[in-house]
Design a protein around this motif. Sequence first.
Motif, PDB file in Angstrom:
ATOM      1  N   ASN A  80       3.862  -3.847   2.287  1.00 26.42           N
ATOM      2  CA  ASN A  80       5.206  -3.293   2.173  1.00 26.42           C
ATOM      3  C   ASN A  80       6.095  -4.154   1.293  1.00 26.42           C
ATOM      4  O   ASN A  80       6.902  -3.637   0.526  1.00 26.42           O
ATOM      5  N   GLU A  81       5.975  -5.477   1.395  1.00 28.71           N
ATOM      6  CA  GLU A  81       6.717  -6.331   0.477  1.00 28.71           C
ATOM      7  C   GLU A  81       6.166  -6.215  -0.942  1.00 28.71           C
ATOM      8  O   GLU A  81       6.931  -6.076  -1.906  1.00 28.71           O
ATOM      9  N   GLY A  82       4.861  -6.272  -1.065  1.00 29.13           N
ATOM     10  CA  GLY A  82       4.243  -6.355  -2.383  1.00 29.13           C
ATOM     11  C   GLY A  82       4.272  -5.075  -3.185  1.00 29.13           C
ATOM     12  O   GLY A  82       4.258  -5.110  -4.422  1.00 29.13           O
ATOM     13  N   LEU A  83       4.309  -3.919  -2.506  1.00 30.95           N
ATOM     14  CA  LEU A  83       4.225  -2.641  -3.210  1.00 30.95           C
ATOM     15  C   LEU A  83       5.495  -1.807  -3.124  1.00 30.95           C
ATOM     16  O   LEU A  83       5.679  -0.886  -3.923  1.00 30.95           O
ATOM     17  N   ASN A  84       6.372  -2.079  -2.188  1.00 32.80           N
ATOM     18  CA  ASN A  84       7.586  -1.279  -2.033  1.00 32.80           C
ATOM     19  C   ASN A  84       8.806  -1.917  -2.673  1.00 32.80           C
ATOM     20  O   ASN A  84       9.882  -1.321  -2.686  1.00 32.80           O
ATOM     21  N   ASP A 108       0.687 -13.492 -10.627  1.00 35.35           N
ATOM     22  CA  ASP A 108       1.580 -12.764 -11.521  1.00 35.35           C
ATOM     23  C   ASP A 108       0.786 -12.436 -12.777  1.00 35.35           C
ATOM     24  O   ASP A 108       0.306 -13.341 -13.467  1.00 35.35           O
ATOM     25  N   SER A 109       0.625 -11.149 -13.092  1.00 36.15           N
ATOM     26  CA  SER A 109      -0.230 -10.755 -14.227  1.00 36.15           C
ATOM     27  C   SER A 109       0.363 -11.162 -15.567  1.00 36.15           C
ATOM     28  O   SER A 109      -0.337 -11.170 -16.585  1.00 36.15           O
ATOM     29  N   TYR A 143      -1.537  -2.925  -6.694  1.00 42.52           N
ATOM     30  CA  TYR A 143      -0.752  -4.111  -7.029  1.00 42.52           C
ATOM     31  C   TYR A 143      -0.653  -4.309  -8.541  1.00 42.52           C
ATOM     32  O   TYR A 143       0.323  -4.870  -9.048  1.00 42.52           O
ATOM     33  N   THR A 144      -1.672  -3.874  -9.269  1.00 37.38           N
ATOM     34  CA  THR A 144      -1.663  -4.065 -10.717  1.00 37.38           C
ATOM     35  C   THR A 144      -0.491  -3.346 -11.375  1.00 37.38           C
ATOM     36  O   THR A 144      -0.015  -3.760 -12.436  1.00 37.38           O
ATOM     37  N   LEU A 449       2.570   6.536 -10.207  1.00 37.81           N
ATOM     38  CA  LEU A 449       3.822   6.231 -10.894  1.00 37.81           C
ATOM     39  C   LEU A 449       4.624   5.246 -10.048  1.00 37.81           C
ATOM     40  O   LEU A 449       4.901   5.515  -8.882  1.00 37.81           O
ATOM     41  N   PHE A 450       5.007   4.142 -10.652  1.00 39.02           N
ATOM     42  CA  PHE A 450       5.687   3.065  -9.951  1.00 39.02           C
ATOM     43  C   PHE A 450       6.995   2.779 -10.685  1.00 39.02           C
ATOM     44  O   PHE A 450       7.052   2.903 -11.911  1.00 39.02           O
ATOM     45  N   PRO A 451       8.102   2.429 -10.005  1.00 42.33           N
ATOM     46  CA  PRO A 451       8.209   2.010  -8.611  1.00 42.33           C
ATOM     47  C   PRO A 451       8.878   3.029  -7.689  1.00 42.33           C
ATOM     48  O   PRO A 451       8.980   2.767  -6.491  1.00 42.33           O
ATOM     49  N   ASP A 452       9.400   4.153  -8.217  1.00 42.65           N
ATOM     50  CA  ASP A 452      10.238   5.039  -7.403  1.00 42.65           C
ATOM     51  C   ASP A 452       9.447   5.745  -6.307  1.00 42.65           C
ATOM     52  O   ASP A 452       8.298   6.166  -6.515  1.00 42.65           O
TER      53      ASP A 452
END
Length: 474
Positions: A80-84, A108-109, A143-144, A449-452
């Motif tokens: 939830n922290e890492g993806l939201n 961190d990529s 996560y990518t 589709l990220f982040p919304d």
Amino acid sequence: MKLNIIHTNDLHGHLENWPIIKQYLNLQKQFFIEKRAPFLLVDIGDALDTVHPMVEATEGMIMVDLFNEVGYDVVTIGNNEGLNFTNNQLSYLYSQSRYEVALANLLDSRTYNYPKWASSIVYRDFEDLRIALIGLTAPYATYTLNQYELIDPYDALEQQLRSIQNSSRNVDVVIVLSHLGLKDDRLIAAKYPQIDLIIGGHTHHVLQDGEVVKQATIAAAGRYGEYVGLIELEIPDKQIGKLWRKTKRRIDINCHLATIEQLRDLTEIPISDSYELRGRQMLKSQKLAELPHLYTANRSEGENSFIQLALDAICDKTSTTLGVLSTGLFLSDLPKGIVTQNDLHEALPHSMHLIVMTFRGEHLIEMVEEMKSQEEDLRHRLINGMGFRGKIFGEIIFRGIEFNSKTQEWYAEGKAIVADRTYRVAAVDHYWFVPFFSTIATYGSPELLFPDFLRHIVSNYIQNKYPITTVGKD
């Protein structure tokens, strides 16, 4: 020497329990301070969850502030922290924290280093006693999309254990803060004899008195602040300071869980909705649009249908003409007139991103038929997890896809689906993750589709389509 560890996990923004938990944590800490007994306060991730309006309204800062206030020492992150939260949002949040973040399997990529706000190992010293805390989070491939690079958690753990073993300084106790789930915690305990204690989360398991697997003890405290854990480690003084890699260790570990009901009786503080009320007020102040009429959650067709409005929004966002959503996503109506962020949050609290699936026609038909074949079962099926914050799955509603009873064929965009033609379909990632629709992963090549989230997509759509024109915007 005795070391005490207080632990929480998977709070998921359930702040109704926080006043009780806060008072208990303060009482325990004061007791240990008066007794001069060493202690740690740790959290195992999924504390930040925007299902709570205060977390949504503050973009997670409320949880950092609360953790700072009670004095957490070390945390790891959950999905939830890492993806939201975006990479930049999380970086800002932890730049404001007064606790350390242990995280060994996420880079961190952009730099291929650990994020600036995290350490692969956190060391803590209590006089001559030294402990190492290694954090591991659930390895979601998505996560990518958030500018992270995943390391397999087992590879990451082995790397950190080698680092400890090769260190010139002795480590007396090795603790894993694991947001991997109970199955992995048991595997880790069985595989790595160097580990003394695993404090877990992610799968919301409750281990009332802990669980021993070979040399390691596993602890966990359920979910939502319904439990708080206390672990007591007794390390013989003659063992402290000996070379960890050469010493046959004997550490007595005892685990206890207190229920929120027990803590409420102890602290005499009631469960409170004050944080929710404050969050709702903050979201209500954010006016979005002015709707010409009511959009109803329980209508699947017509101009007053909320789900049809949402299908408009996701198809517009993804530049597609085909889409699919389910009625169980929609928990309340959108009112006529001024609509606020609170209206959208109440109606669509889910942590769900959009996906675009790309099918050959023959596989699109297979997916649609797979969904239709389960329609009656799913209509009233209780659903939990995978970003869903409602109750039932509901009815499946397609946009631009229908069955022609005359020709006995599936149609898309008003024409019979062609077997070798390519079709793009918009949906939410929930359908990819639940175990009902295998054709999505097999044939759909889903693009996330990220982040919304879904509610943000709908919010942006109605802001553009129905801008505020009345005095209500003031």
